[in-house]
Write a protein that holds these residues in place. Structure first.
Motif, PDB file in Angstrom:
ATOM      1  N   ASP A   1      37.624  18.743 104.202  1.00  0.00           N
ATOM      2  CA  ASP A   1      37.377  17.603 103.461  1.00  0.00           C
ATOM      3  C   ASP A   1      38.530  16.689 103.376  1.00  0.00           C
ATOM      4  O   ASP A   1      38.510  15.417 103.313  1.00  0.00           O
ATOM      5  CB  ASP A   1      36.994  17.718 101.909  1.00  0.00           C
ATOM      6  N   MET A   2      39.733  17.428 103.154  1.00  0.00           N
ATOM      7  CA  MET A   2      41.049  16.430 103.376  1.00  0.00           C
ATOM      8  C   MET A   2      41.038  15.715 104.415  1.00  0.00           C
ATOM      9  O   MET A   2      41.790  14.735 104.636  1.00  0.00           O
ATOM     10  CB  MET A   2      42.162  17.371 103.059  1.00  0.00           C
ATOM     11  N   GLU A   3      40.863  16.596 105.599  1.00  0.00           N
ATOM     12  CA  GLU A   3      41.100  16.294 106.926  1.00  0.00           C
ATOM     13  C   GLU A   3      40.366  15.099 107.149  1.00  0.00           C
ATOM     14  O   GLU A   3      40.253  14.095 107.888  1.00  0.00           O
ATOM     15  CB  GLU A   3      40.792  17.272 108.098  1.00  0.00           C
ATOM     16  N   THR A   4      38.849  15.292 106.705  1.00  0.00           N
ATOM     17  CA  THR A   4      37.964  14.330 107.075  1.00  0.00           C
ATOM     18  C   THR A   4      38.112  12.925 106.266  1.00  0.00           C
ATOM     19  O   THR A   4      38.172  11.703 106.643  1.00  0.00           O
ATOM     20  CB  THR A   4      36.380  14.826 106.617  1.00  0.00           C
ATOM     21  N   LEU A   5      38.454  12.951 104.901  1.00  0.00           N
ATOM     22  CA  LEU A   5      38.767  11.917 103.970  1.00  0.00           C
ATOM     23  C   LEU A   5      40.142  11.074 104.123  1.00  0.00           C
ATOM     24  O   LEU A   5      39.936   9.908 103.803  1.00  0.00           O
ATOM     25  CB  LEU A   5      38.453  12.089 102.788  1.00  0.00           C
TER      26      LEU A   5
END
Length: 267
Positions: free
Chosen positions: A166-170
């Motif tokens: 999620d960190m990578e996506t957001l």
């Protein structure tokens, strides 16, 4: 501003598979953000029958190159959103803006009342963010880049604890070129011109996470209380600044109820 003078926002238009409502929902992201964080909410709104448009503001879509004479402000960003609405819709739309996107939504609604059925402000009202966050961001904008430590602080304030995926996506919103990230960050800090909120007469919902660390619940309640005849407030427990990502089901329910009970207006 003439529509031909501004770059159109990129828009991902999605329609529900079954019976649907007539008024599209336009989702407008915040600073250093993008379309990915709307996905959980968008899916639920589509299931409820709402057509959904997910916008990338000027310069935020991958590969976007802005004209050299284009200046990124809330007004020019709003002009691009208004141009998209005029080009794609025969009637008004429901605007949903998160954080800086809420400032863009208010600016669109104030300048183009005929384009807007309702406005929903997610995690924001036109009030200054907390002093610590403002000081941190202004120092970064002044140096001409956003360092990794500041990115991590922003992500923590906006989302709390995230998985690696999620960190990578957001966090991809920070990959936007600084010539877009910088002035849009300044616009986010400055906020709307003072007369704008009073010129928005569409029904308005403020949708907030109880644990928001960027703007306080007190600020949000005070904004709604200033015009209770057309403004509503809905607080969602167990959520912070990115309430639409953290609690999409609660947000979809609140938005659906707001739209069904506030539009069309009584005859």
């Amino acid at each position: 501003m003439d529509d031909t003078a501004v770059p159109l926002s990129f828009v991902d238009v999605r329609g529900p598979s079954g019976a649907h409502q007539d008024v599209p929902v336009v989702l407008i992201h915040g600073w250093a953000s993008g379309s990915a964080y709307w996905e959980p909410l968008a899916a639920l709104l589509l299931d409820a029958g709402w057509p959904v448009w997910i916008l990338d503001l000027a310069g935020y879509h991958p590969g976007d190159r802005l004209q050299k004479d284009f200046t990124w402000t809330l007004e020019t960003a709003a002009a691009g959103v208004a141009a998209v609405i005029r080009a794609r819709s025969d009637g008004p739309v429901h605007l949903v803006g998160h954080s800086m996107g809420g400032s863009v939504a208010l600016t669109v609604a104030a300048a183009n009342p005929g384009l807007v059925a309702t406005v929903a402000l997610v995690g924001m009202v036109p009030a200054p963010p907390n002093d610590a966050f403002r000081a941190m961001l202004q120092s970064q904008l002044a140096q001409g880049f956003i360092d990794d430590q500041t990115k991590a602080k922003c992500m923590k304030a906006w989302y709390g604890n995230l998985t690696g995926q999620d960190m990578e996506t957001l966090s991809k919103g920070f990959d936007v070129p600084f010539e877009v990230l910088g002035p849009s960050g300044e616009a986010a800090m400055t906020g709307v011109e003072p007369s704008v909120p009073g010129r928005v007469h569409a029904p308005l919902l403020v949708l907030a996470g109880v644990g928001d660390r960027v703007r306080s619940i007190d600020q949000m309640e005070a904004f709604v209380a200033a015009a209770p005849e057309r403004r509503r407030f809905h607080a969602v427990p167990d959520a912070g600044h990115s309430v639409h990502w953290e609690q999409p089901e609660a947000c979809a329910k609140a938005l659906d109820e707001f739209w069904r009970t506030s539009w069309p207006p009584p005859a």
